[in-house]
Write a protein that holds these residues in place. Structure first.
Motif, PDB file in Angstrom:
ATOM      1  N   ARG A   1      29.356  14.103  80.634  1.00  0.00           N
ATOM      2  CA  ARG A   1      29.818  15.488  80.730  1.00  0.00           C
ATOM      3  C   ARG A   1      28.892  16.374  79.896  1.00  0.00           C
ATOM      4  NH1 ARG A   1      35.526  16.246  78.593  1.00  0.00           N
ATOM      5  NH2 ARG A   1      34.759  14.818  76.983  1.00  0.00           N
ATOM      6  N   CYS A   2      28.886  17.646  80.208  1.00  0.00           N
ATOM      7  CA  CYS A   2      28.098  18.595  79.432  1.00  0.00           C
ATOM      8  C   CYS A   2      28.701  19.987  79.574  1.00  0.00           C
ATOM      9  CB  CYS A   2      26.634  18.605  79.886  1.00  0.00           C
ATOM     10  SG  CYS A   2      26.402  19.191  81.582  1.00  0.00           S
ATOM     11  N   LYS A   3      28.275  20.897  78.709  1.00  0.00           N
ATOM     12  CA  LYS A   3      28.608  22.319  78.814  1.00  0.00           C
ATOM     13  C   LYS A   3      27.285  23.059  78.982  1.00  0.00           C
ATOM     14  CE  LYS A   3      32.831  22.526  75.984  1.00  0.00           C
ATOM     15  NZ  LYS A   3      33.457  23.160  74.796  1.00  0.00           N
ATOM     16  N   PRO A   4      26.775  23.148  80.198  1.00  0.00           N
ATOM     17  CA  PRO A   4      25.440  23.713  80.401  1.00  0.00           C
ATOM     18  C   PRO A   4      25.362  25.172  79.992  1.00  0.00           C
ATOM     19  CG  PRO A   4      26.588  23.485  82.493  1.00  0.00           C
ATOM     20  CD  PRO A   4      27.427  22.789  81.473  1.00  0.00           C
ATOM     21  N   ILE A   5      24.180  25.575  79.525  1.00  0.00           N
ATOM     22  CA  ILE A   5      23.963  26.941  79.071  1.00  0.00           C
ATOM     23  C   ILE A   5      22.767  27.536  79.793  1.00  0.00           C
ATOM     24  CG2 ILE A   5      22.539  26.221  77.102  1.00  0.00           C
ATOM     25  CD1 ILE A   5      23.879  28.552  75.521  1.00  0.00           C
ATOM     26  N   SER A   6      22.855  28.809  80.150  1.00  0.00           N
ATOM     27  CA  SER A   6      21.771  29.467  80.880  1.00  0.00           C
ATOM     28  C   SER A   6      20.606  29.786  79.957  1.00  0.00           C
ATOM     29  CB  SER A   6      22.278  30.758  81.533  1.00  0.00           C
ATOM     30  OG  SER A   6      22.432  31.781  80.565  1.00  0.00           O
ATOM     31  N   ASP A   7      19.441  30.017  80.547  1.00  0.00           N
ATOM     32  CA  ASP A   7      18.252  30.378  79.768  1.00  0.00           C
ATOM     33  C   ASP A   7      18.503  31.642  78.955  1.00  0.00           C
ATOM     34  OD1 ASP A   7      17.170  28.298  81.215  1.00  0.00           O
ATOM     35  OD2 ASP A   7      15.911  29.570  82.486  1.00  0.00           O
ATOM     36  N   ASP A   8      19.058  32.663  79.610  1.00  0.00           N
ATOM     37  CA  ASP A   8      19.235  33.945  78.937  1.00  0.00           C
ATOM     38  C   ASP A   8      20.299  33.890  77.845  1.00  0.00           C
ATOM     39  OD1 ASP A   8      17.242  35.167  80.396  1.00  0.00           O
ATOM     40  OD2 ASP A   8      18.601  35.936  81.928  1.00  0.00           O
ATOM     41  N   ASP A   9      21.378  33.144  78.082  1.00  0.00           N
ATOM     42  CA  ASP A   9      22.399  33.012  77.039  1.00  0.00           C
ATOM     43  C   ASP A   9      21.849  32.248  75.837  1.00  0.00           C
ATOM     44  OD1 ASP A   9      24.457  34.476  78.168  1.00  0.00           O
ATOM     45  OD2 ASP A   9      25.377  32.745  79.166  1.00  0.00           O
ATOM     46  N   LEU A  10      21.088  31.196  76.097  1.00  0.00           N
ATOM     47  CA  LEU A  10      20.502  30.435  74.995  1.00  0.00           C
ATOM     48  C   LEU A  10      19.498  31.295  74.232  1.00  0.00           C
ATOM     49  CD1 LEU A  10      20.104  27.902  73.332  1.00  0.00           C
ATOM     50  CD2 LEU A  10      18.567  27.020  75.105  1.00  0.00           C
ATOM     51  N   ALA A  11      18.696  32.075  74.969  1.00  0.00           N
ATOM     52  CA  ALA A  11      17.736  32.964  74.313  1.00  0.00           C
ATOM     53  C   ALA A  11      18.454  33.978  73.427  1.00  0.00           C
ATOM     54  CB  ALA A  11      16.897  33.680  75.365  1.00  0.00           C
ATOM     55  N   ARG A  12      19.571  34.501  73.908  1.00  0.00           N
ATOM     56  CA  ARG A  12      20.342  35.466  73.125  1.00  0.00           C
ATOM     57  C   ARG A  12      20.878  34.813  71.854  1.00  0.00           C
ATOM     58  NH1 ARG A  12      25.575  37.578  74.032  1.00  0.00           N
ATOM     59  NH2 ARG A  12      25.778  36.297  75.916  1.00  0.00           N
ATOM     60  N   PHE A  13      21.306  33.551  71.960  1.00  0.00           N
ATOM     61  CA  PHE A  13      21.802  32.829  70.786  1.00  0.00           C
ATOM     62  C   PHE A  13      20.675  32.601  69.781  1.00  0.00           C
ATOM     63  CE2 PHE A  13      22.864  29.006  68.386  1.00  0.00           C
ATOM     64  CZ  PHE A  13      24.163  29.281  67.966  1.00  0.00           C
ATOM     65  N   ILE A  14      19.514  32.171  70.270  1.00  0.00           N
ATOM     66  CA  ILE A  14      18.370  31.891  69.394  1.00  0.00           C
ATOM     67  C   ILE A  14      17.946  33.149  68.650  1.00  0.00           C
ATOM     68  CG2 ILE A  14      15.916  31.269  69.365  1.00  0.00           C
ATOM     69  CD1 ILE A  14      16.540  29.370  71.739  1.00  0.00           C
ATOM     70  N   VAL A  15      17.742  34.231  69.389  1.00  0.00           N
ATOM     71  CA  VAL A  15      17.282  35.472  68.772  1.00  0.00           C
ATOM     72  C   VAL A  15      18.352  36.032  67.834  1.00  0.00           C
ATOM     73  CG1 VAL A  15      16.549  37.853  69.252  1.00  0.00           C
ATOM     74  CG2 VAL A  15      15.714  35.973  70.671  1.00  0.00           C
ATOM     75  N   GLY A  16      19.612  35.807  68.161  1.00  0.00           N
ATOM     76  CA  GLY A  16      20.696  36.271  67.303  1.00  0.00           C
ATOM     77  C   GLY A  16      20.728  35.601  65.943  1.00  0.00           C
TER      78      GLY A  16
ATOM     79  N   ALA B   1      34.179  17.422  73.939  1.00  0.00           N
ATOM     80  CA  ALA B   1      34.047  18.775  74.478  1.00  0.00           C
ATOM     81  C   ALA B   1      34.646  19.788  73.507  1.00  0.00           C
ATOM     82  CB  ALA B   1      34.735  18.869  75.832  1.00  0.00           C
ATOM     83  N   GLU B   2      35.713  19.396  72.842  1.00  0.00           N
ATOM     84  CA  GLU B   2      36.399  20.304  71.927  1.00  0.00           C
ATOM     85  C   GLU B   2      35.522  20.660  70.731  1.00  0.00           C
ATOM     86  OE1 GLU B   2      37.743  17.489  73.182  1.00  0.00           O
ATOM     87  OE2 GLU B   2      38.973  18.562  74.652  1.00  0.00           O
ATOM     88  N   LEU B   3      34.675  19.749  70.284  1.00  0.00           N
ATOM     89  CA  LEU B   3      33.813  20.003  69.124  1.00  0.00           C
ATOM     90  C   LEU B   3      32.507  20.702  69.500  1.00  0.00           C
ATOM     91  CD1 LEU B   3      34.192  16.650  67.121  1.00  0.00           C
ATOM     92  CD2 LEU B   3      35.298  18.854  66.665  1.00  0.00           C
ATOM     93  N   THR B   4      32.262  20.867  70.787  1.00  0.00           N
ATOM     94  CA  THR B   4      31.017  21.489  71.242  1.00  0.00           C
ATOM     95  C   THR B   4      31.203  22.989  71.377  1.00  0.00           C
ATOM     96  OG1 THR B   4      30.492  19.467  72.492  1.00  0.00           O
ATOM     97  CG2 THR B   4      29.238  21.461  73.021  1.00  0.00           C
ATOM     98  N   PRO B   5      30.543  23.782  70.512  1.00  0.00           N
ATOM     99  CA  PRO B   5      30.726  25.238  70.556  1.00  0.00           C
ATOM    100  C   PRO B   5      30.247  25.823  71.884  1.00  0.00           C
ATOM    101  CG  PRO B   5      29.657  24.555  68.510  1.00  0.00           C
ATOM    102  CD  PRO B   5      29.640  23.369  69.423  1.00  0.00           C
ATOM    103  N   GLU B   6      30.869  26.927  72.275  1.00  0.00           N
ATOM    104  CA  GLU B   6      30.511  27.616  73.517  1.00  0.00           C
ATOM    105  C   GLU B   6      29.938  28.990  73.203  1.00  0.00           C
ATOM    106  OE1 GLU B   6      33.887  27.755  76.108  1.00  0.00           O
ATOM    107  OE2 GLU B   6      34.291  25.609  75.930  1.00  0.00           O
ATOM    108  N   PHE B   7      28.999  29.424  74.055  1.00  0.00           N
ATOM    109  CA  PHE B   7      28.386  30.734  73.869  1.00  0.00           C
ATOM    110  C   PHE B   7      27.933  31.253  75.222  1.00  0.00           C
ATOM    111  CE2 PHE B   7      24.781  33.565  73.153  1.00  0.00           C
ATOM    112  CZ  PHE B   7      25.258  34.403  72.158  1.00  0.00           C
TER     113      PHE B   7
END
Length: 298
Positions: free
Chosen positions: A166-181, A276-282
């Motif tokens: 299982r995974c909680k996939p993240i988009s390129d733009d959302d990940l970029a926003r997290f990194i820059v943040g 899944a519960e311990l995996t943060p979402e953004f």
């Protein structure tokens, strides 16, 4: 962690030509930061790298570099050595913050590239540099390899019953926003941050079901046993002591088996199980919206 009005910074970005690096570059520019993209060739030339960094005088260095193949030699050269050189150049140039894009799979390091990433993480955390290490889950791109098969009416390939991972996939733009943040986020300093996209966690079979639904086609699956990769690795490993080609292909079989059997979620330190519960979402972009764009040719 994204601020409404971020303070413009001088940023050196390594890996800007890659999928995530390009998204980070767009985000940095959109927020008004002064960005110097570090050429990939400079990472293998200390003098050229020093020249780039001296010219940039970065306050922040972001590394999105990663080995393309995952083979041991490539992993050592890129995931470890190139990052070590980048860190040394960042220190020499007076940077105060190094943001590293790592991977969530280093929690269970069975592969060469995972060990190389962890080796550099250790170098970074032991240095005097302020750091943030980001370990994302699966990228949308990594879950899109079978879109053409589904569009062509072919069955979606799963491993076992399709629920092994299982995974909680993240988009390129959302990940970029997290990194820059993380640039001006005090709570991100000195931290290792796992991050996923908006949940819930999704299995391989559920990815297939989603693709078929978006494509407007009846779901069809074909199961493959992960043991095929174990067999391939064992056979190829016989020739590894005598041939670099065999050693490299054996590692590719290990990589395939790993991704067929291991979830891209945070591991519970108490139980060793993926959670899944311990995996943060953004973020807000969903895998379904990505599949729709992909199948529409966007």
């Amino acid at each position: 962690m994204t601020k409404a009005n971020p303070t413009p910074r001088r940023v050196a970005l390594a890996g800007a030509s890659g999928t995530i690096g390009a998204a980070v570059l767009r985000r940095l520019e959109a927020e008004g930061h002064t960005v110097t993209a570090v050429p990939r060739a400079a990472l293998a030339d200390p003098d050229a790298l020093a020249e780039v960094m001296d010219g940039a005088q970065p306050e922040v260095v972001i590394s999105c570099i990663a080995s393309r193949s995952g083979a041991p030699r490539d992993a050592q050269a890129v995931d470890y050595e190139a990052n070590v050189d980048l860190l040394a150049a960042a220190v020499a140039a007076g940077a105060g913050h190094f943001i590293l894009l790592s991977a969530i799979c280093v929690q269970k390091p069975l592969l060469a590239f995972q060990r190389a990433k962890l080796a550099f993480e250790a170098e970074l955390t032991a240095s005097a540099m302020g750091y943030t290490i980001i370990r994302p889950t699966a990228f949308f791109k990594s879950l899109s390899g079978q879109a053409k098969r589904v569009a062509a009416g072919k069955p979606f390939l799963i491993f076992g019953d399709g629920a092994l991972t299982r995974c909680k996939p993240i988009s390129d733009d959302d990940l970029a926003r997290f990194i820059v943040g993380c640039i001006d986020a005090p709570e991100a300093r000195g931290k290792v941050l796992p991050i996923g996209g908006p949940g819930p966690a999704i299995t391989l079979k559920e990815q297939g079901e989603l693709l078929f639904r978006v494509a407007g086609k009846p779901a069809r699956f074909k199961s493959v046993s992960p043991r095929i990769f174990t067999l391939a690795e064992r056979l190829l490993a016989l020739g590894a002591p005598f041939s670099g080609w065999f050693a490299e292909k054996a590692e590719y079989a290990r990589i395939a088996r790993y991704y067929a059997t291991e979830s891209m979620l945070v591991r519970d330190s108490a139980t060793g199980e993926y959670s899944a519960e311990l995996t943060p979402e953004f973020g807000s972009e969903t895998l379904e919206s990505h599949y729709r764009r992909l199948l529409e040719g966007g």
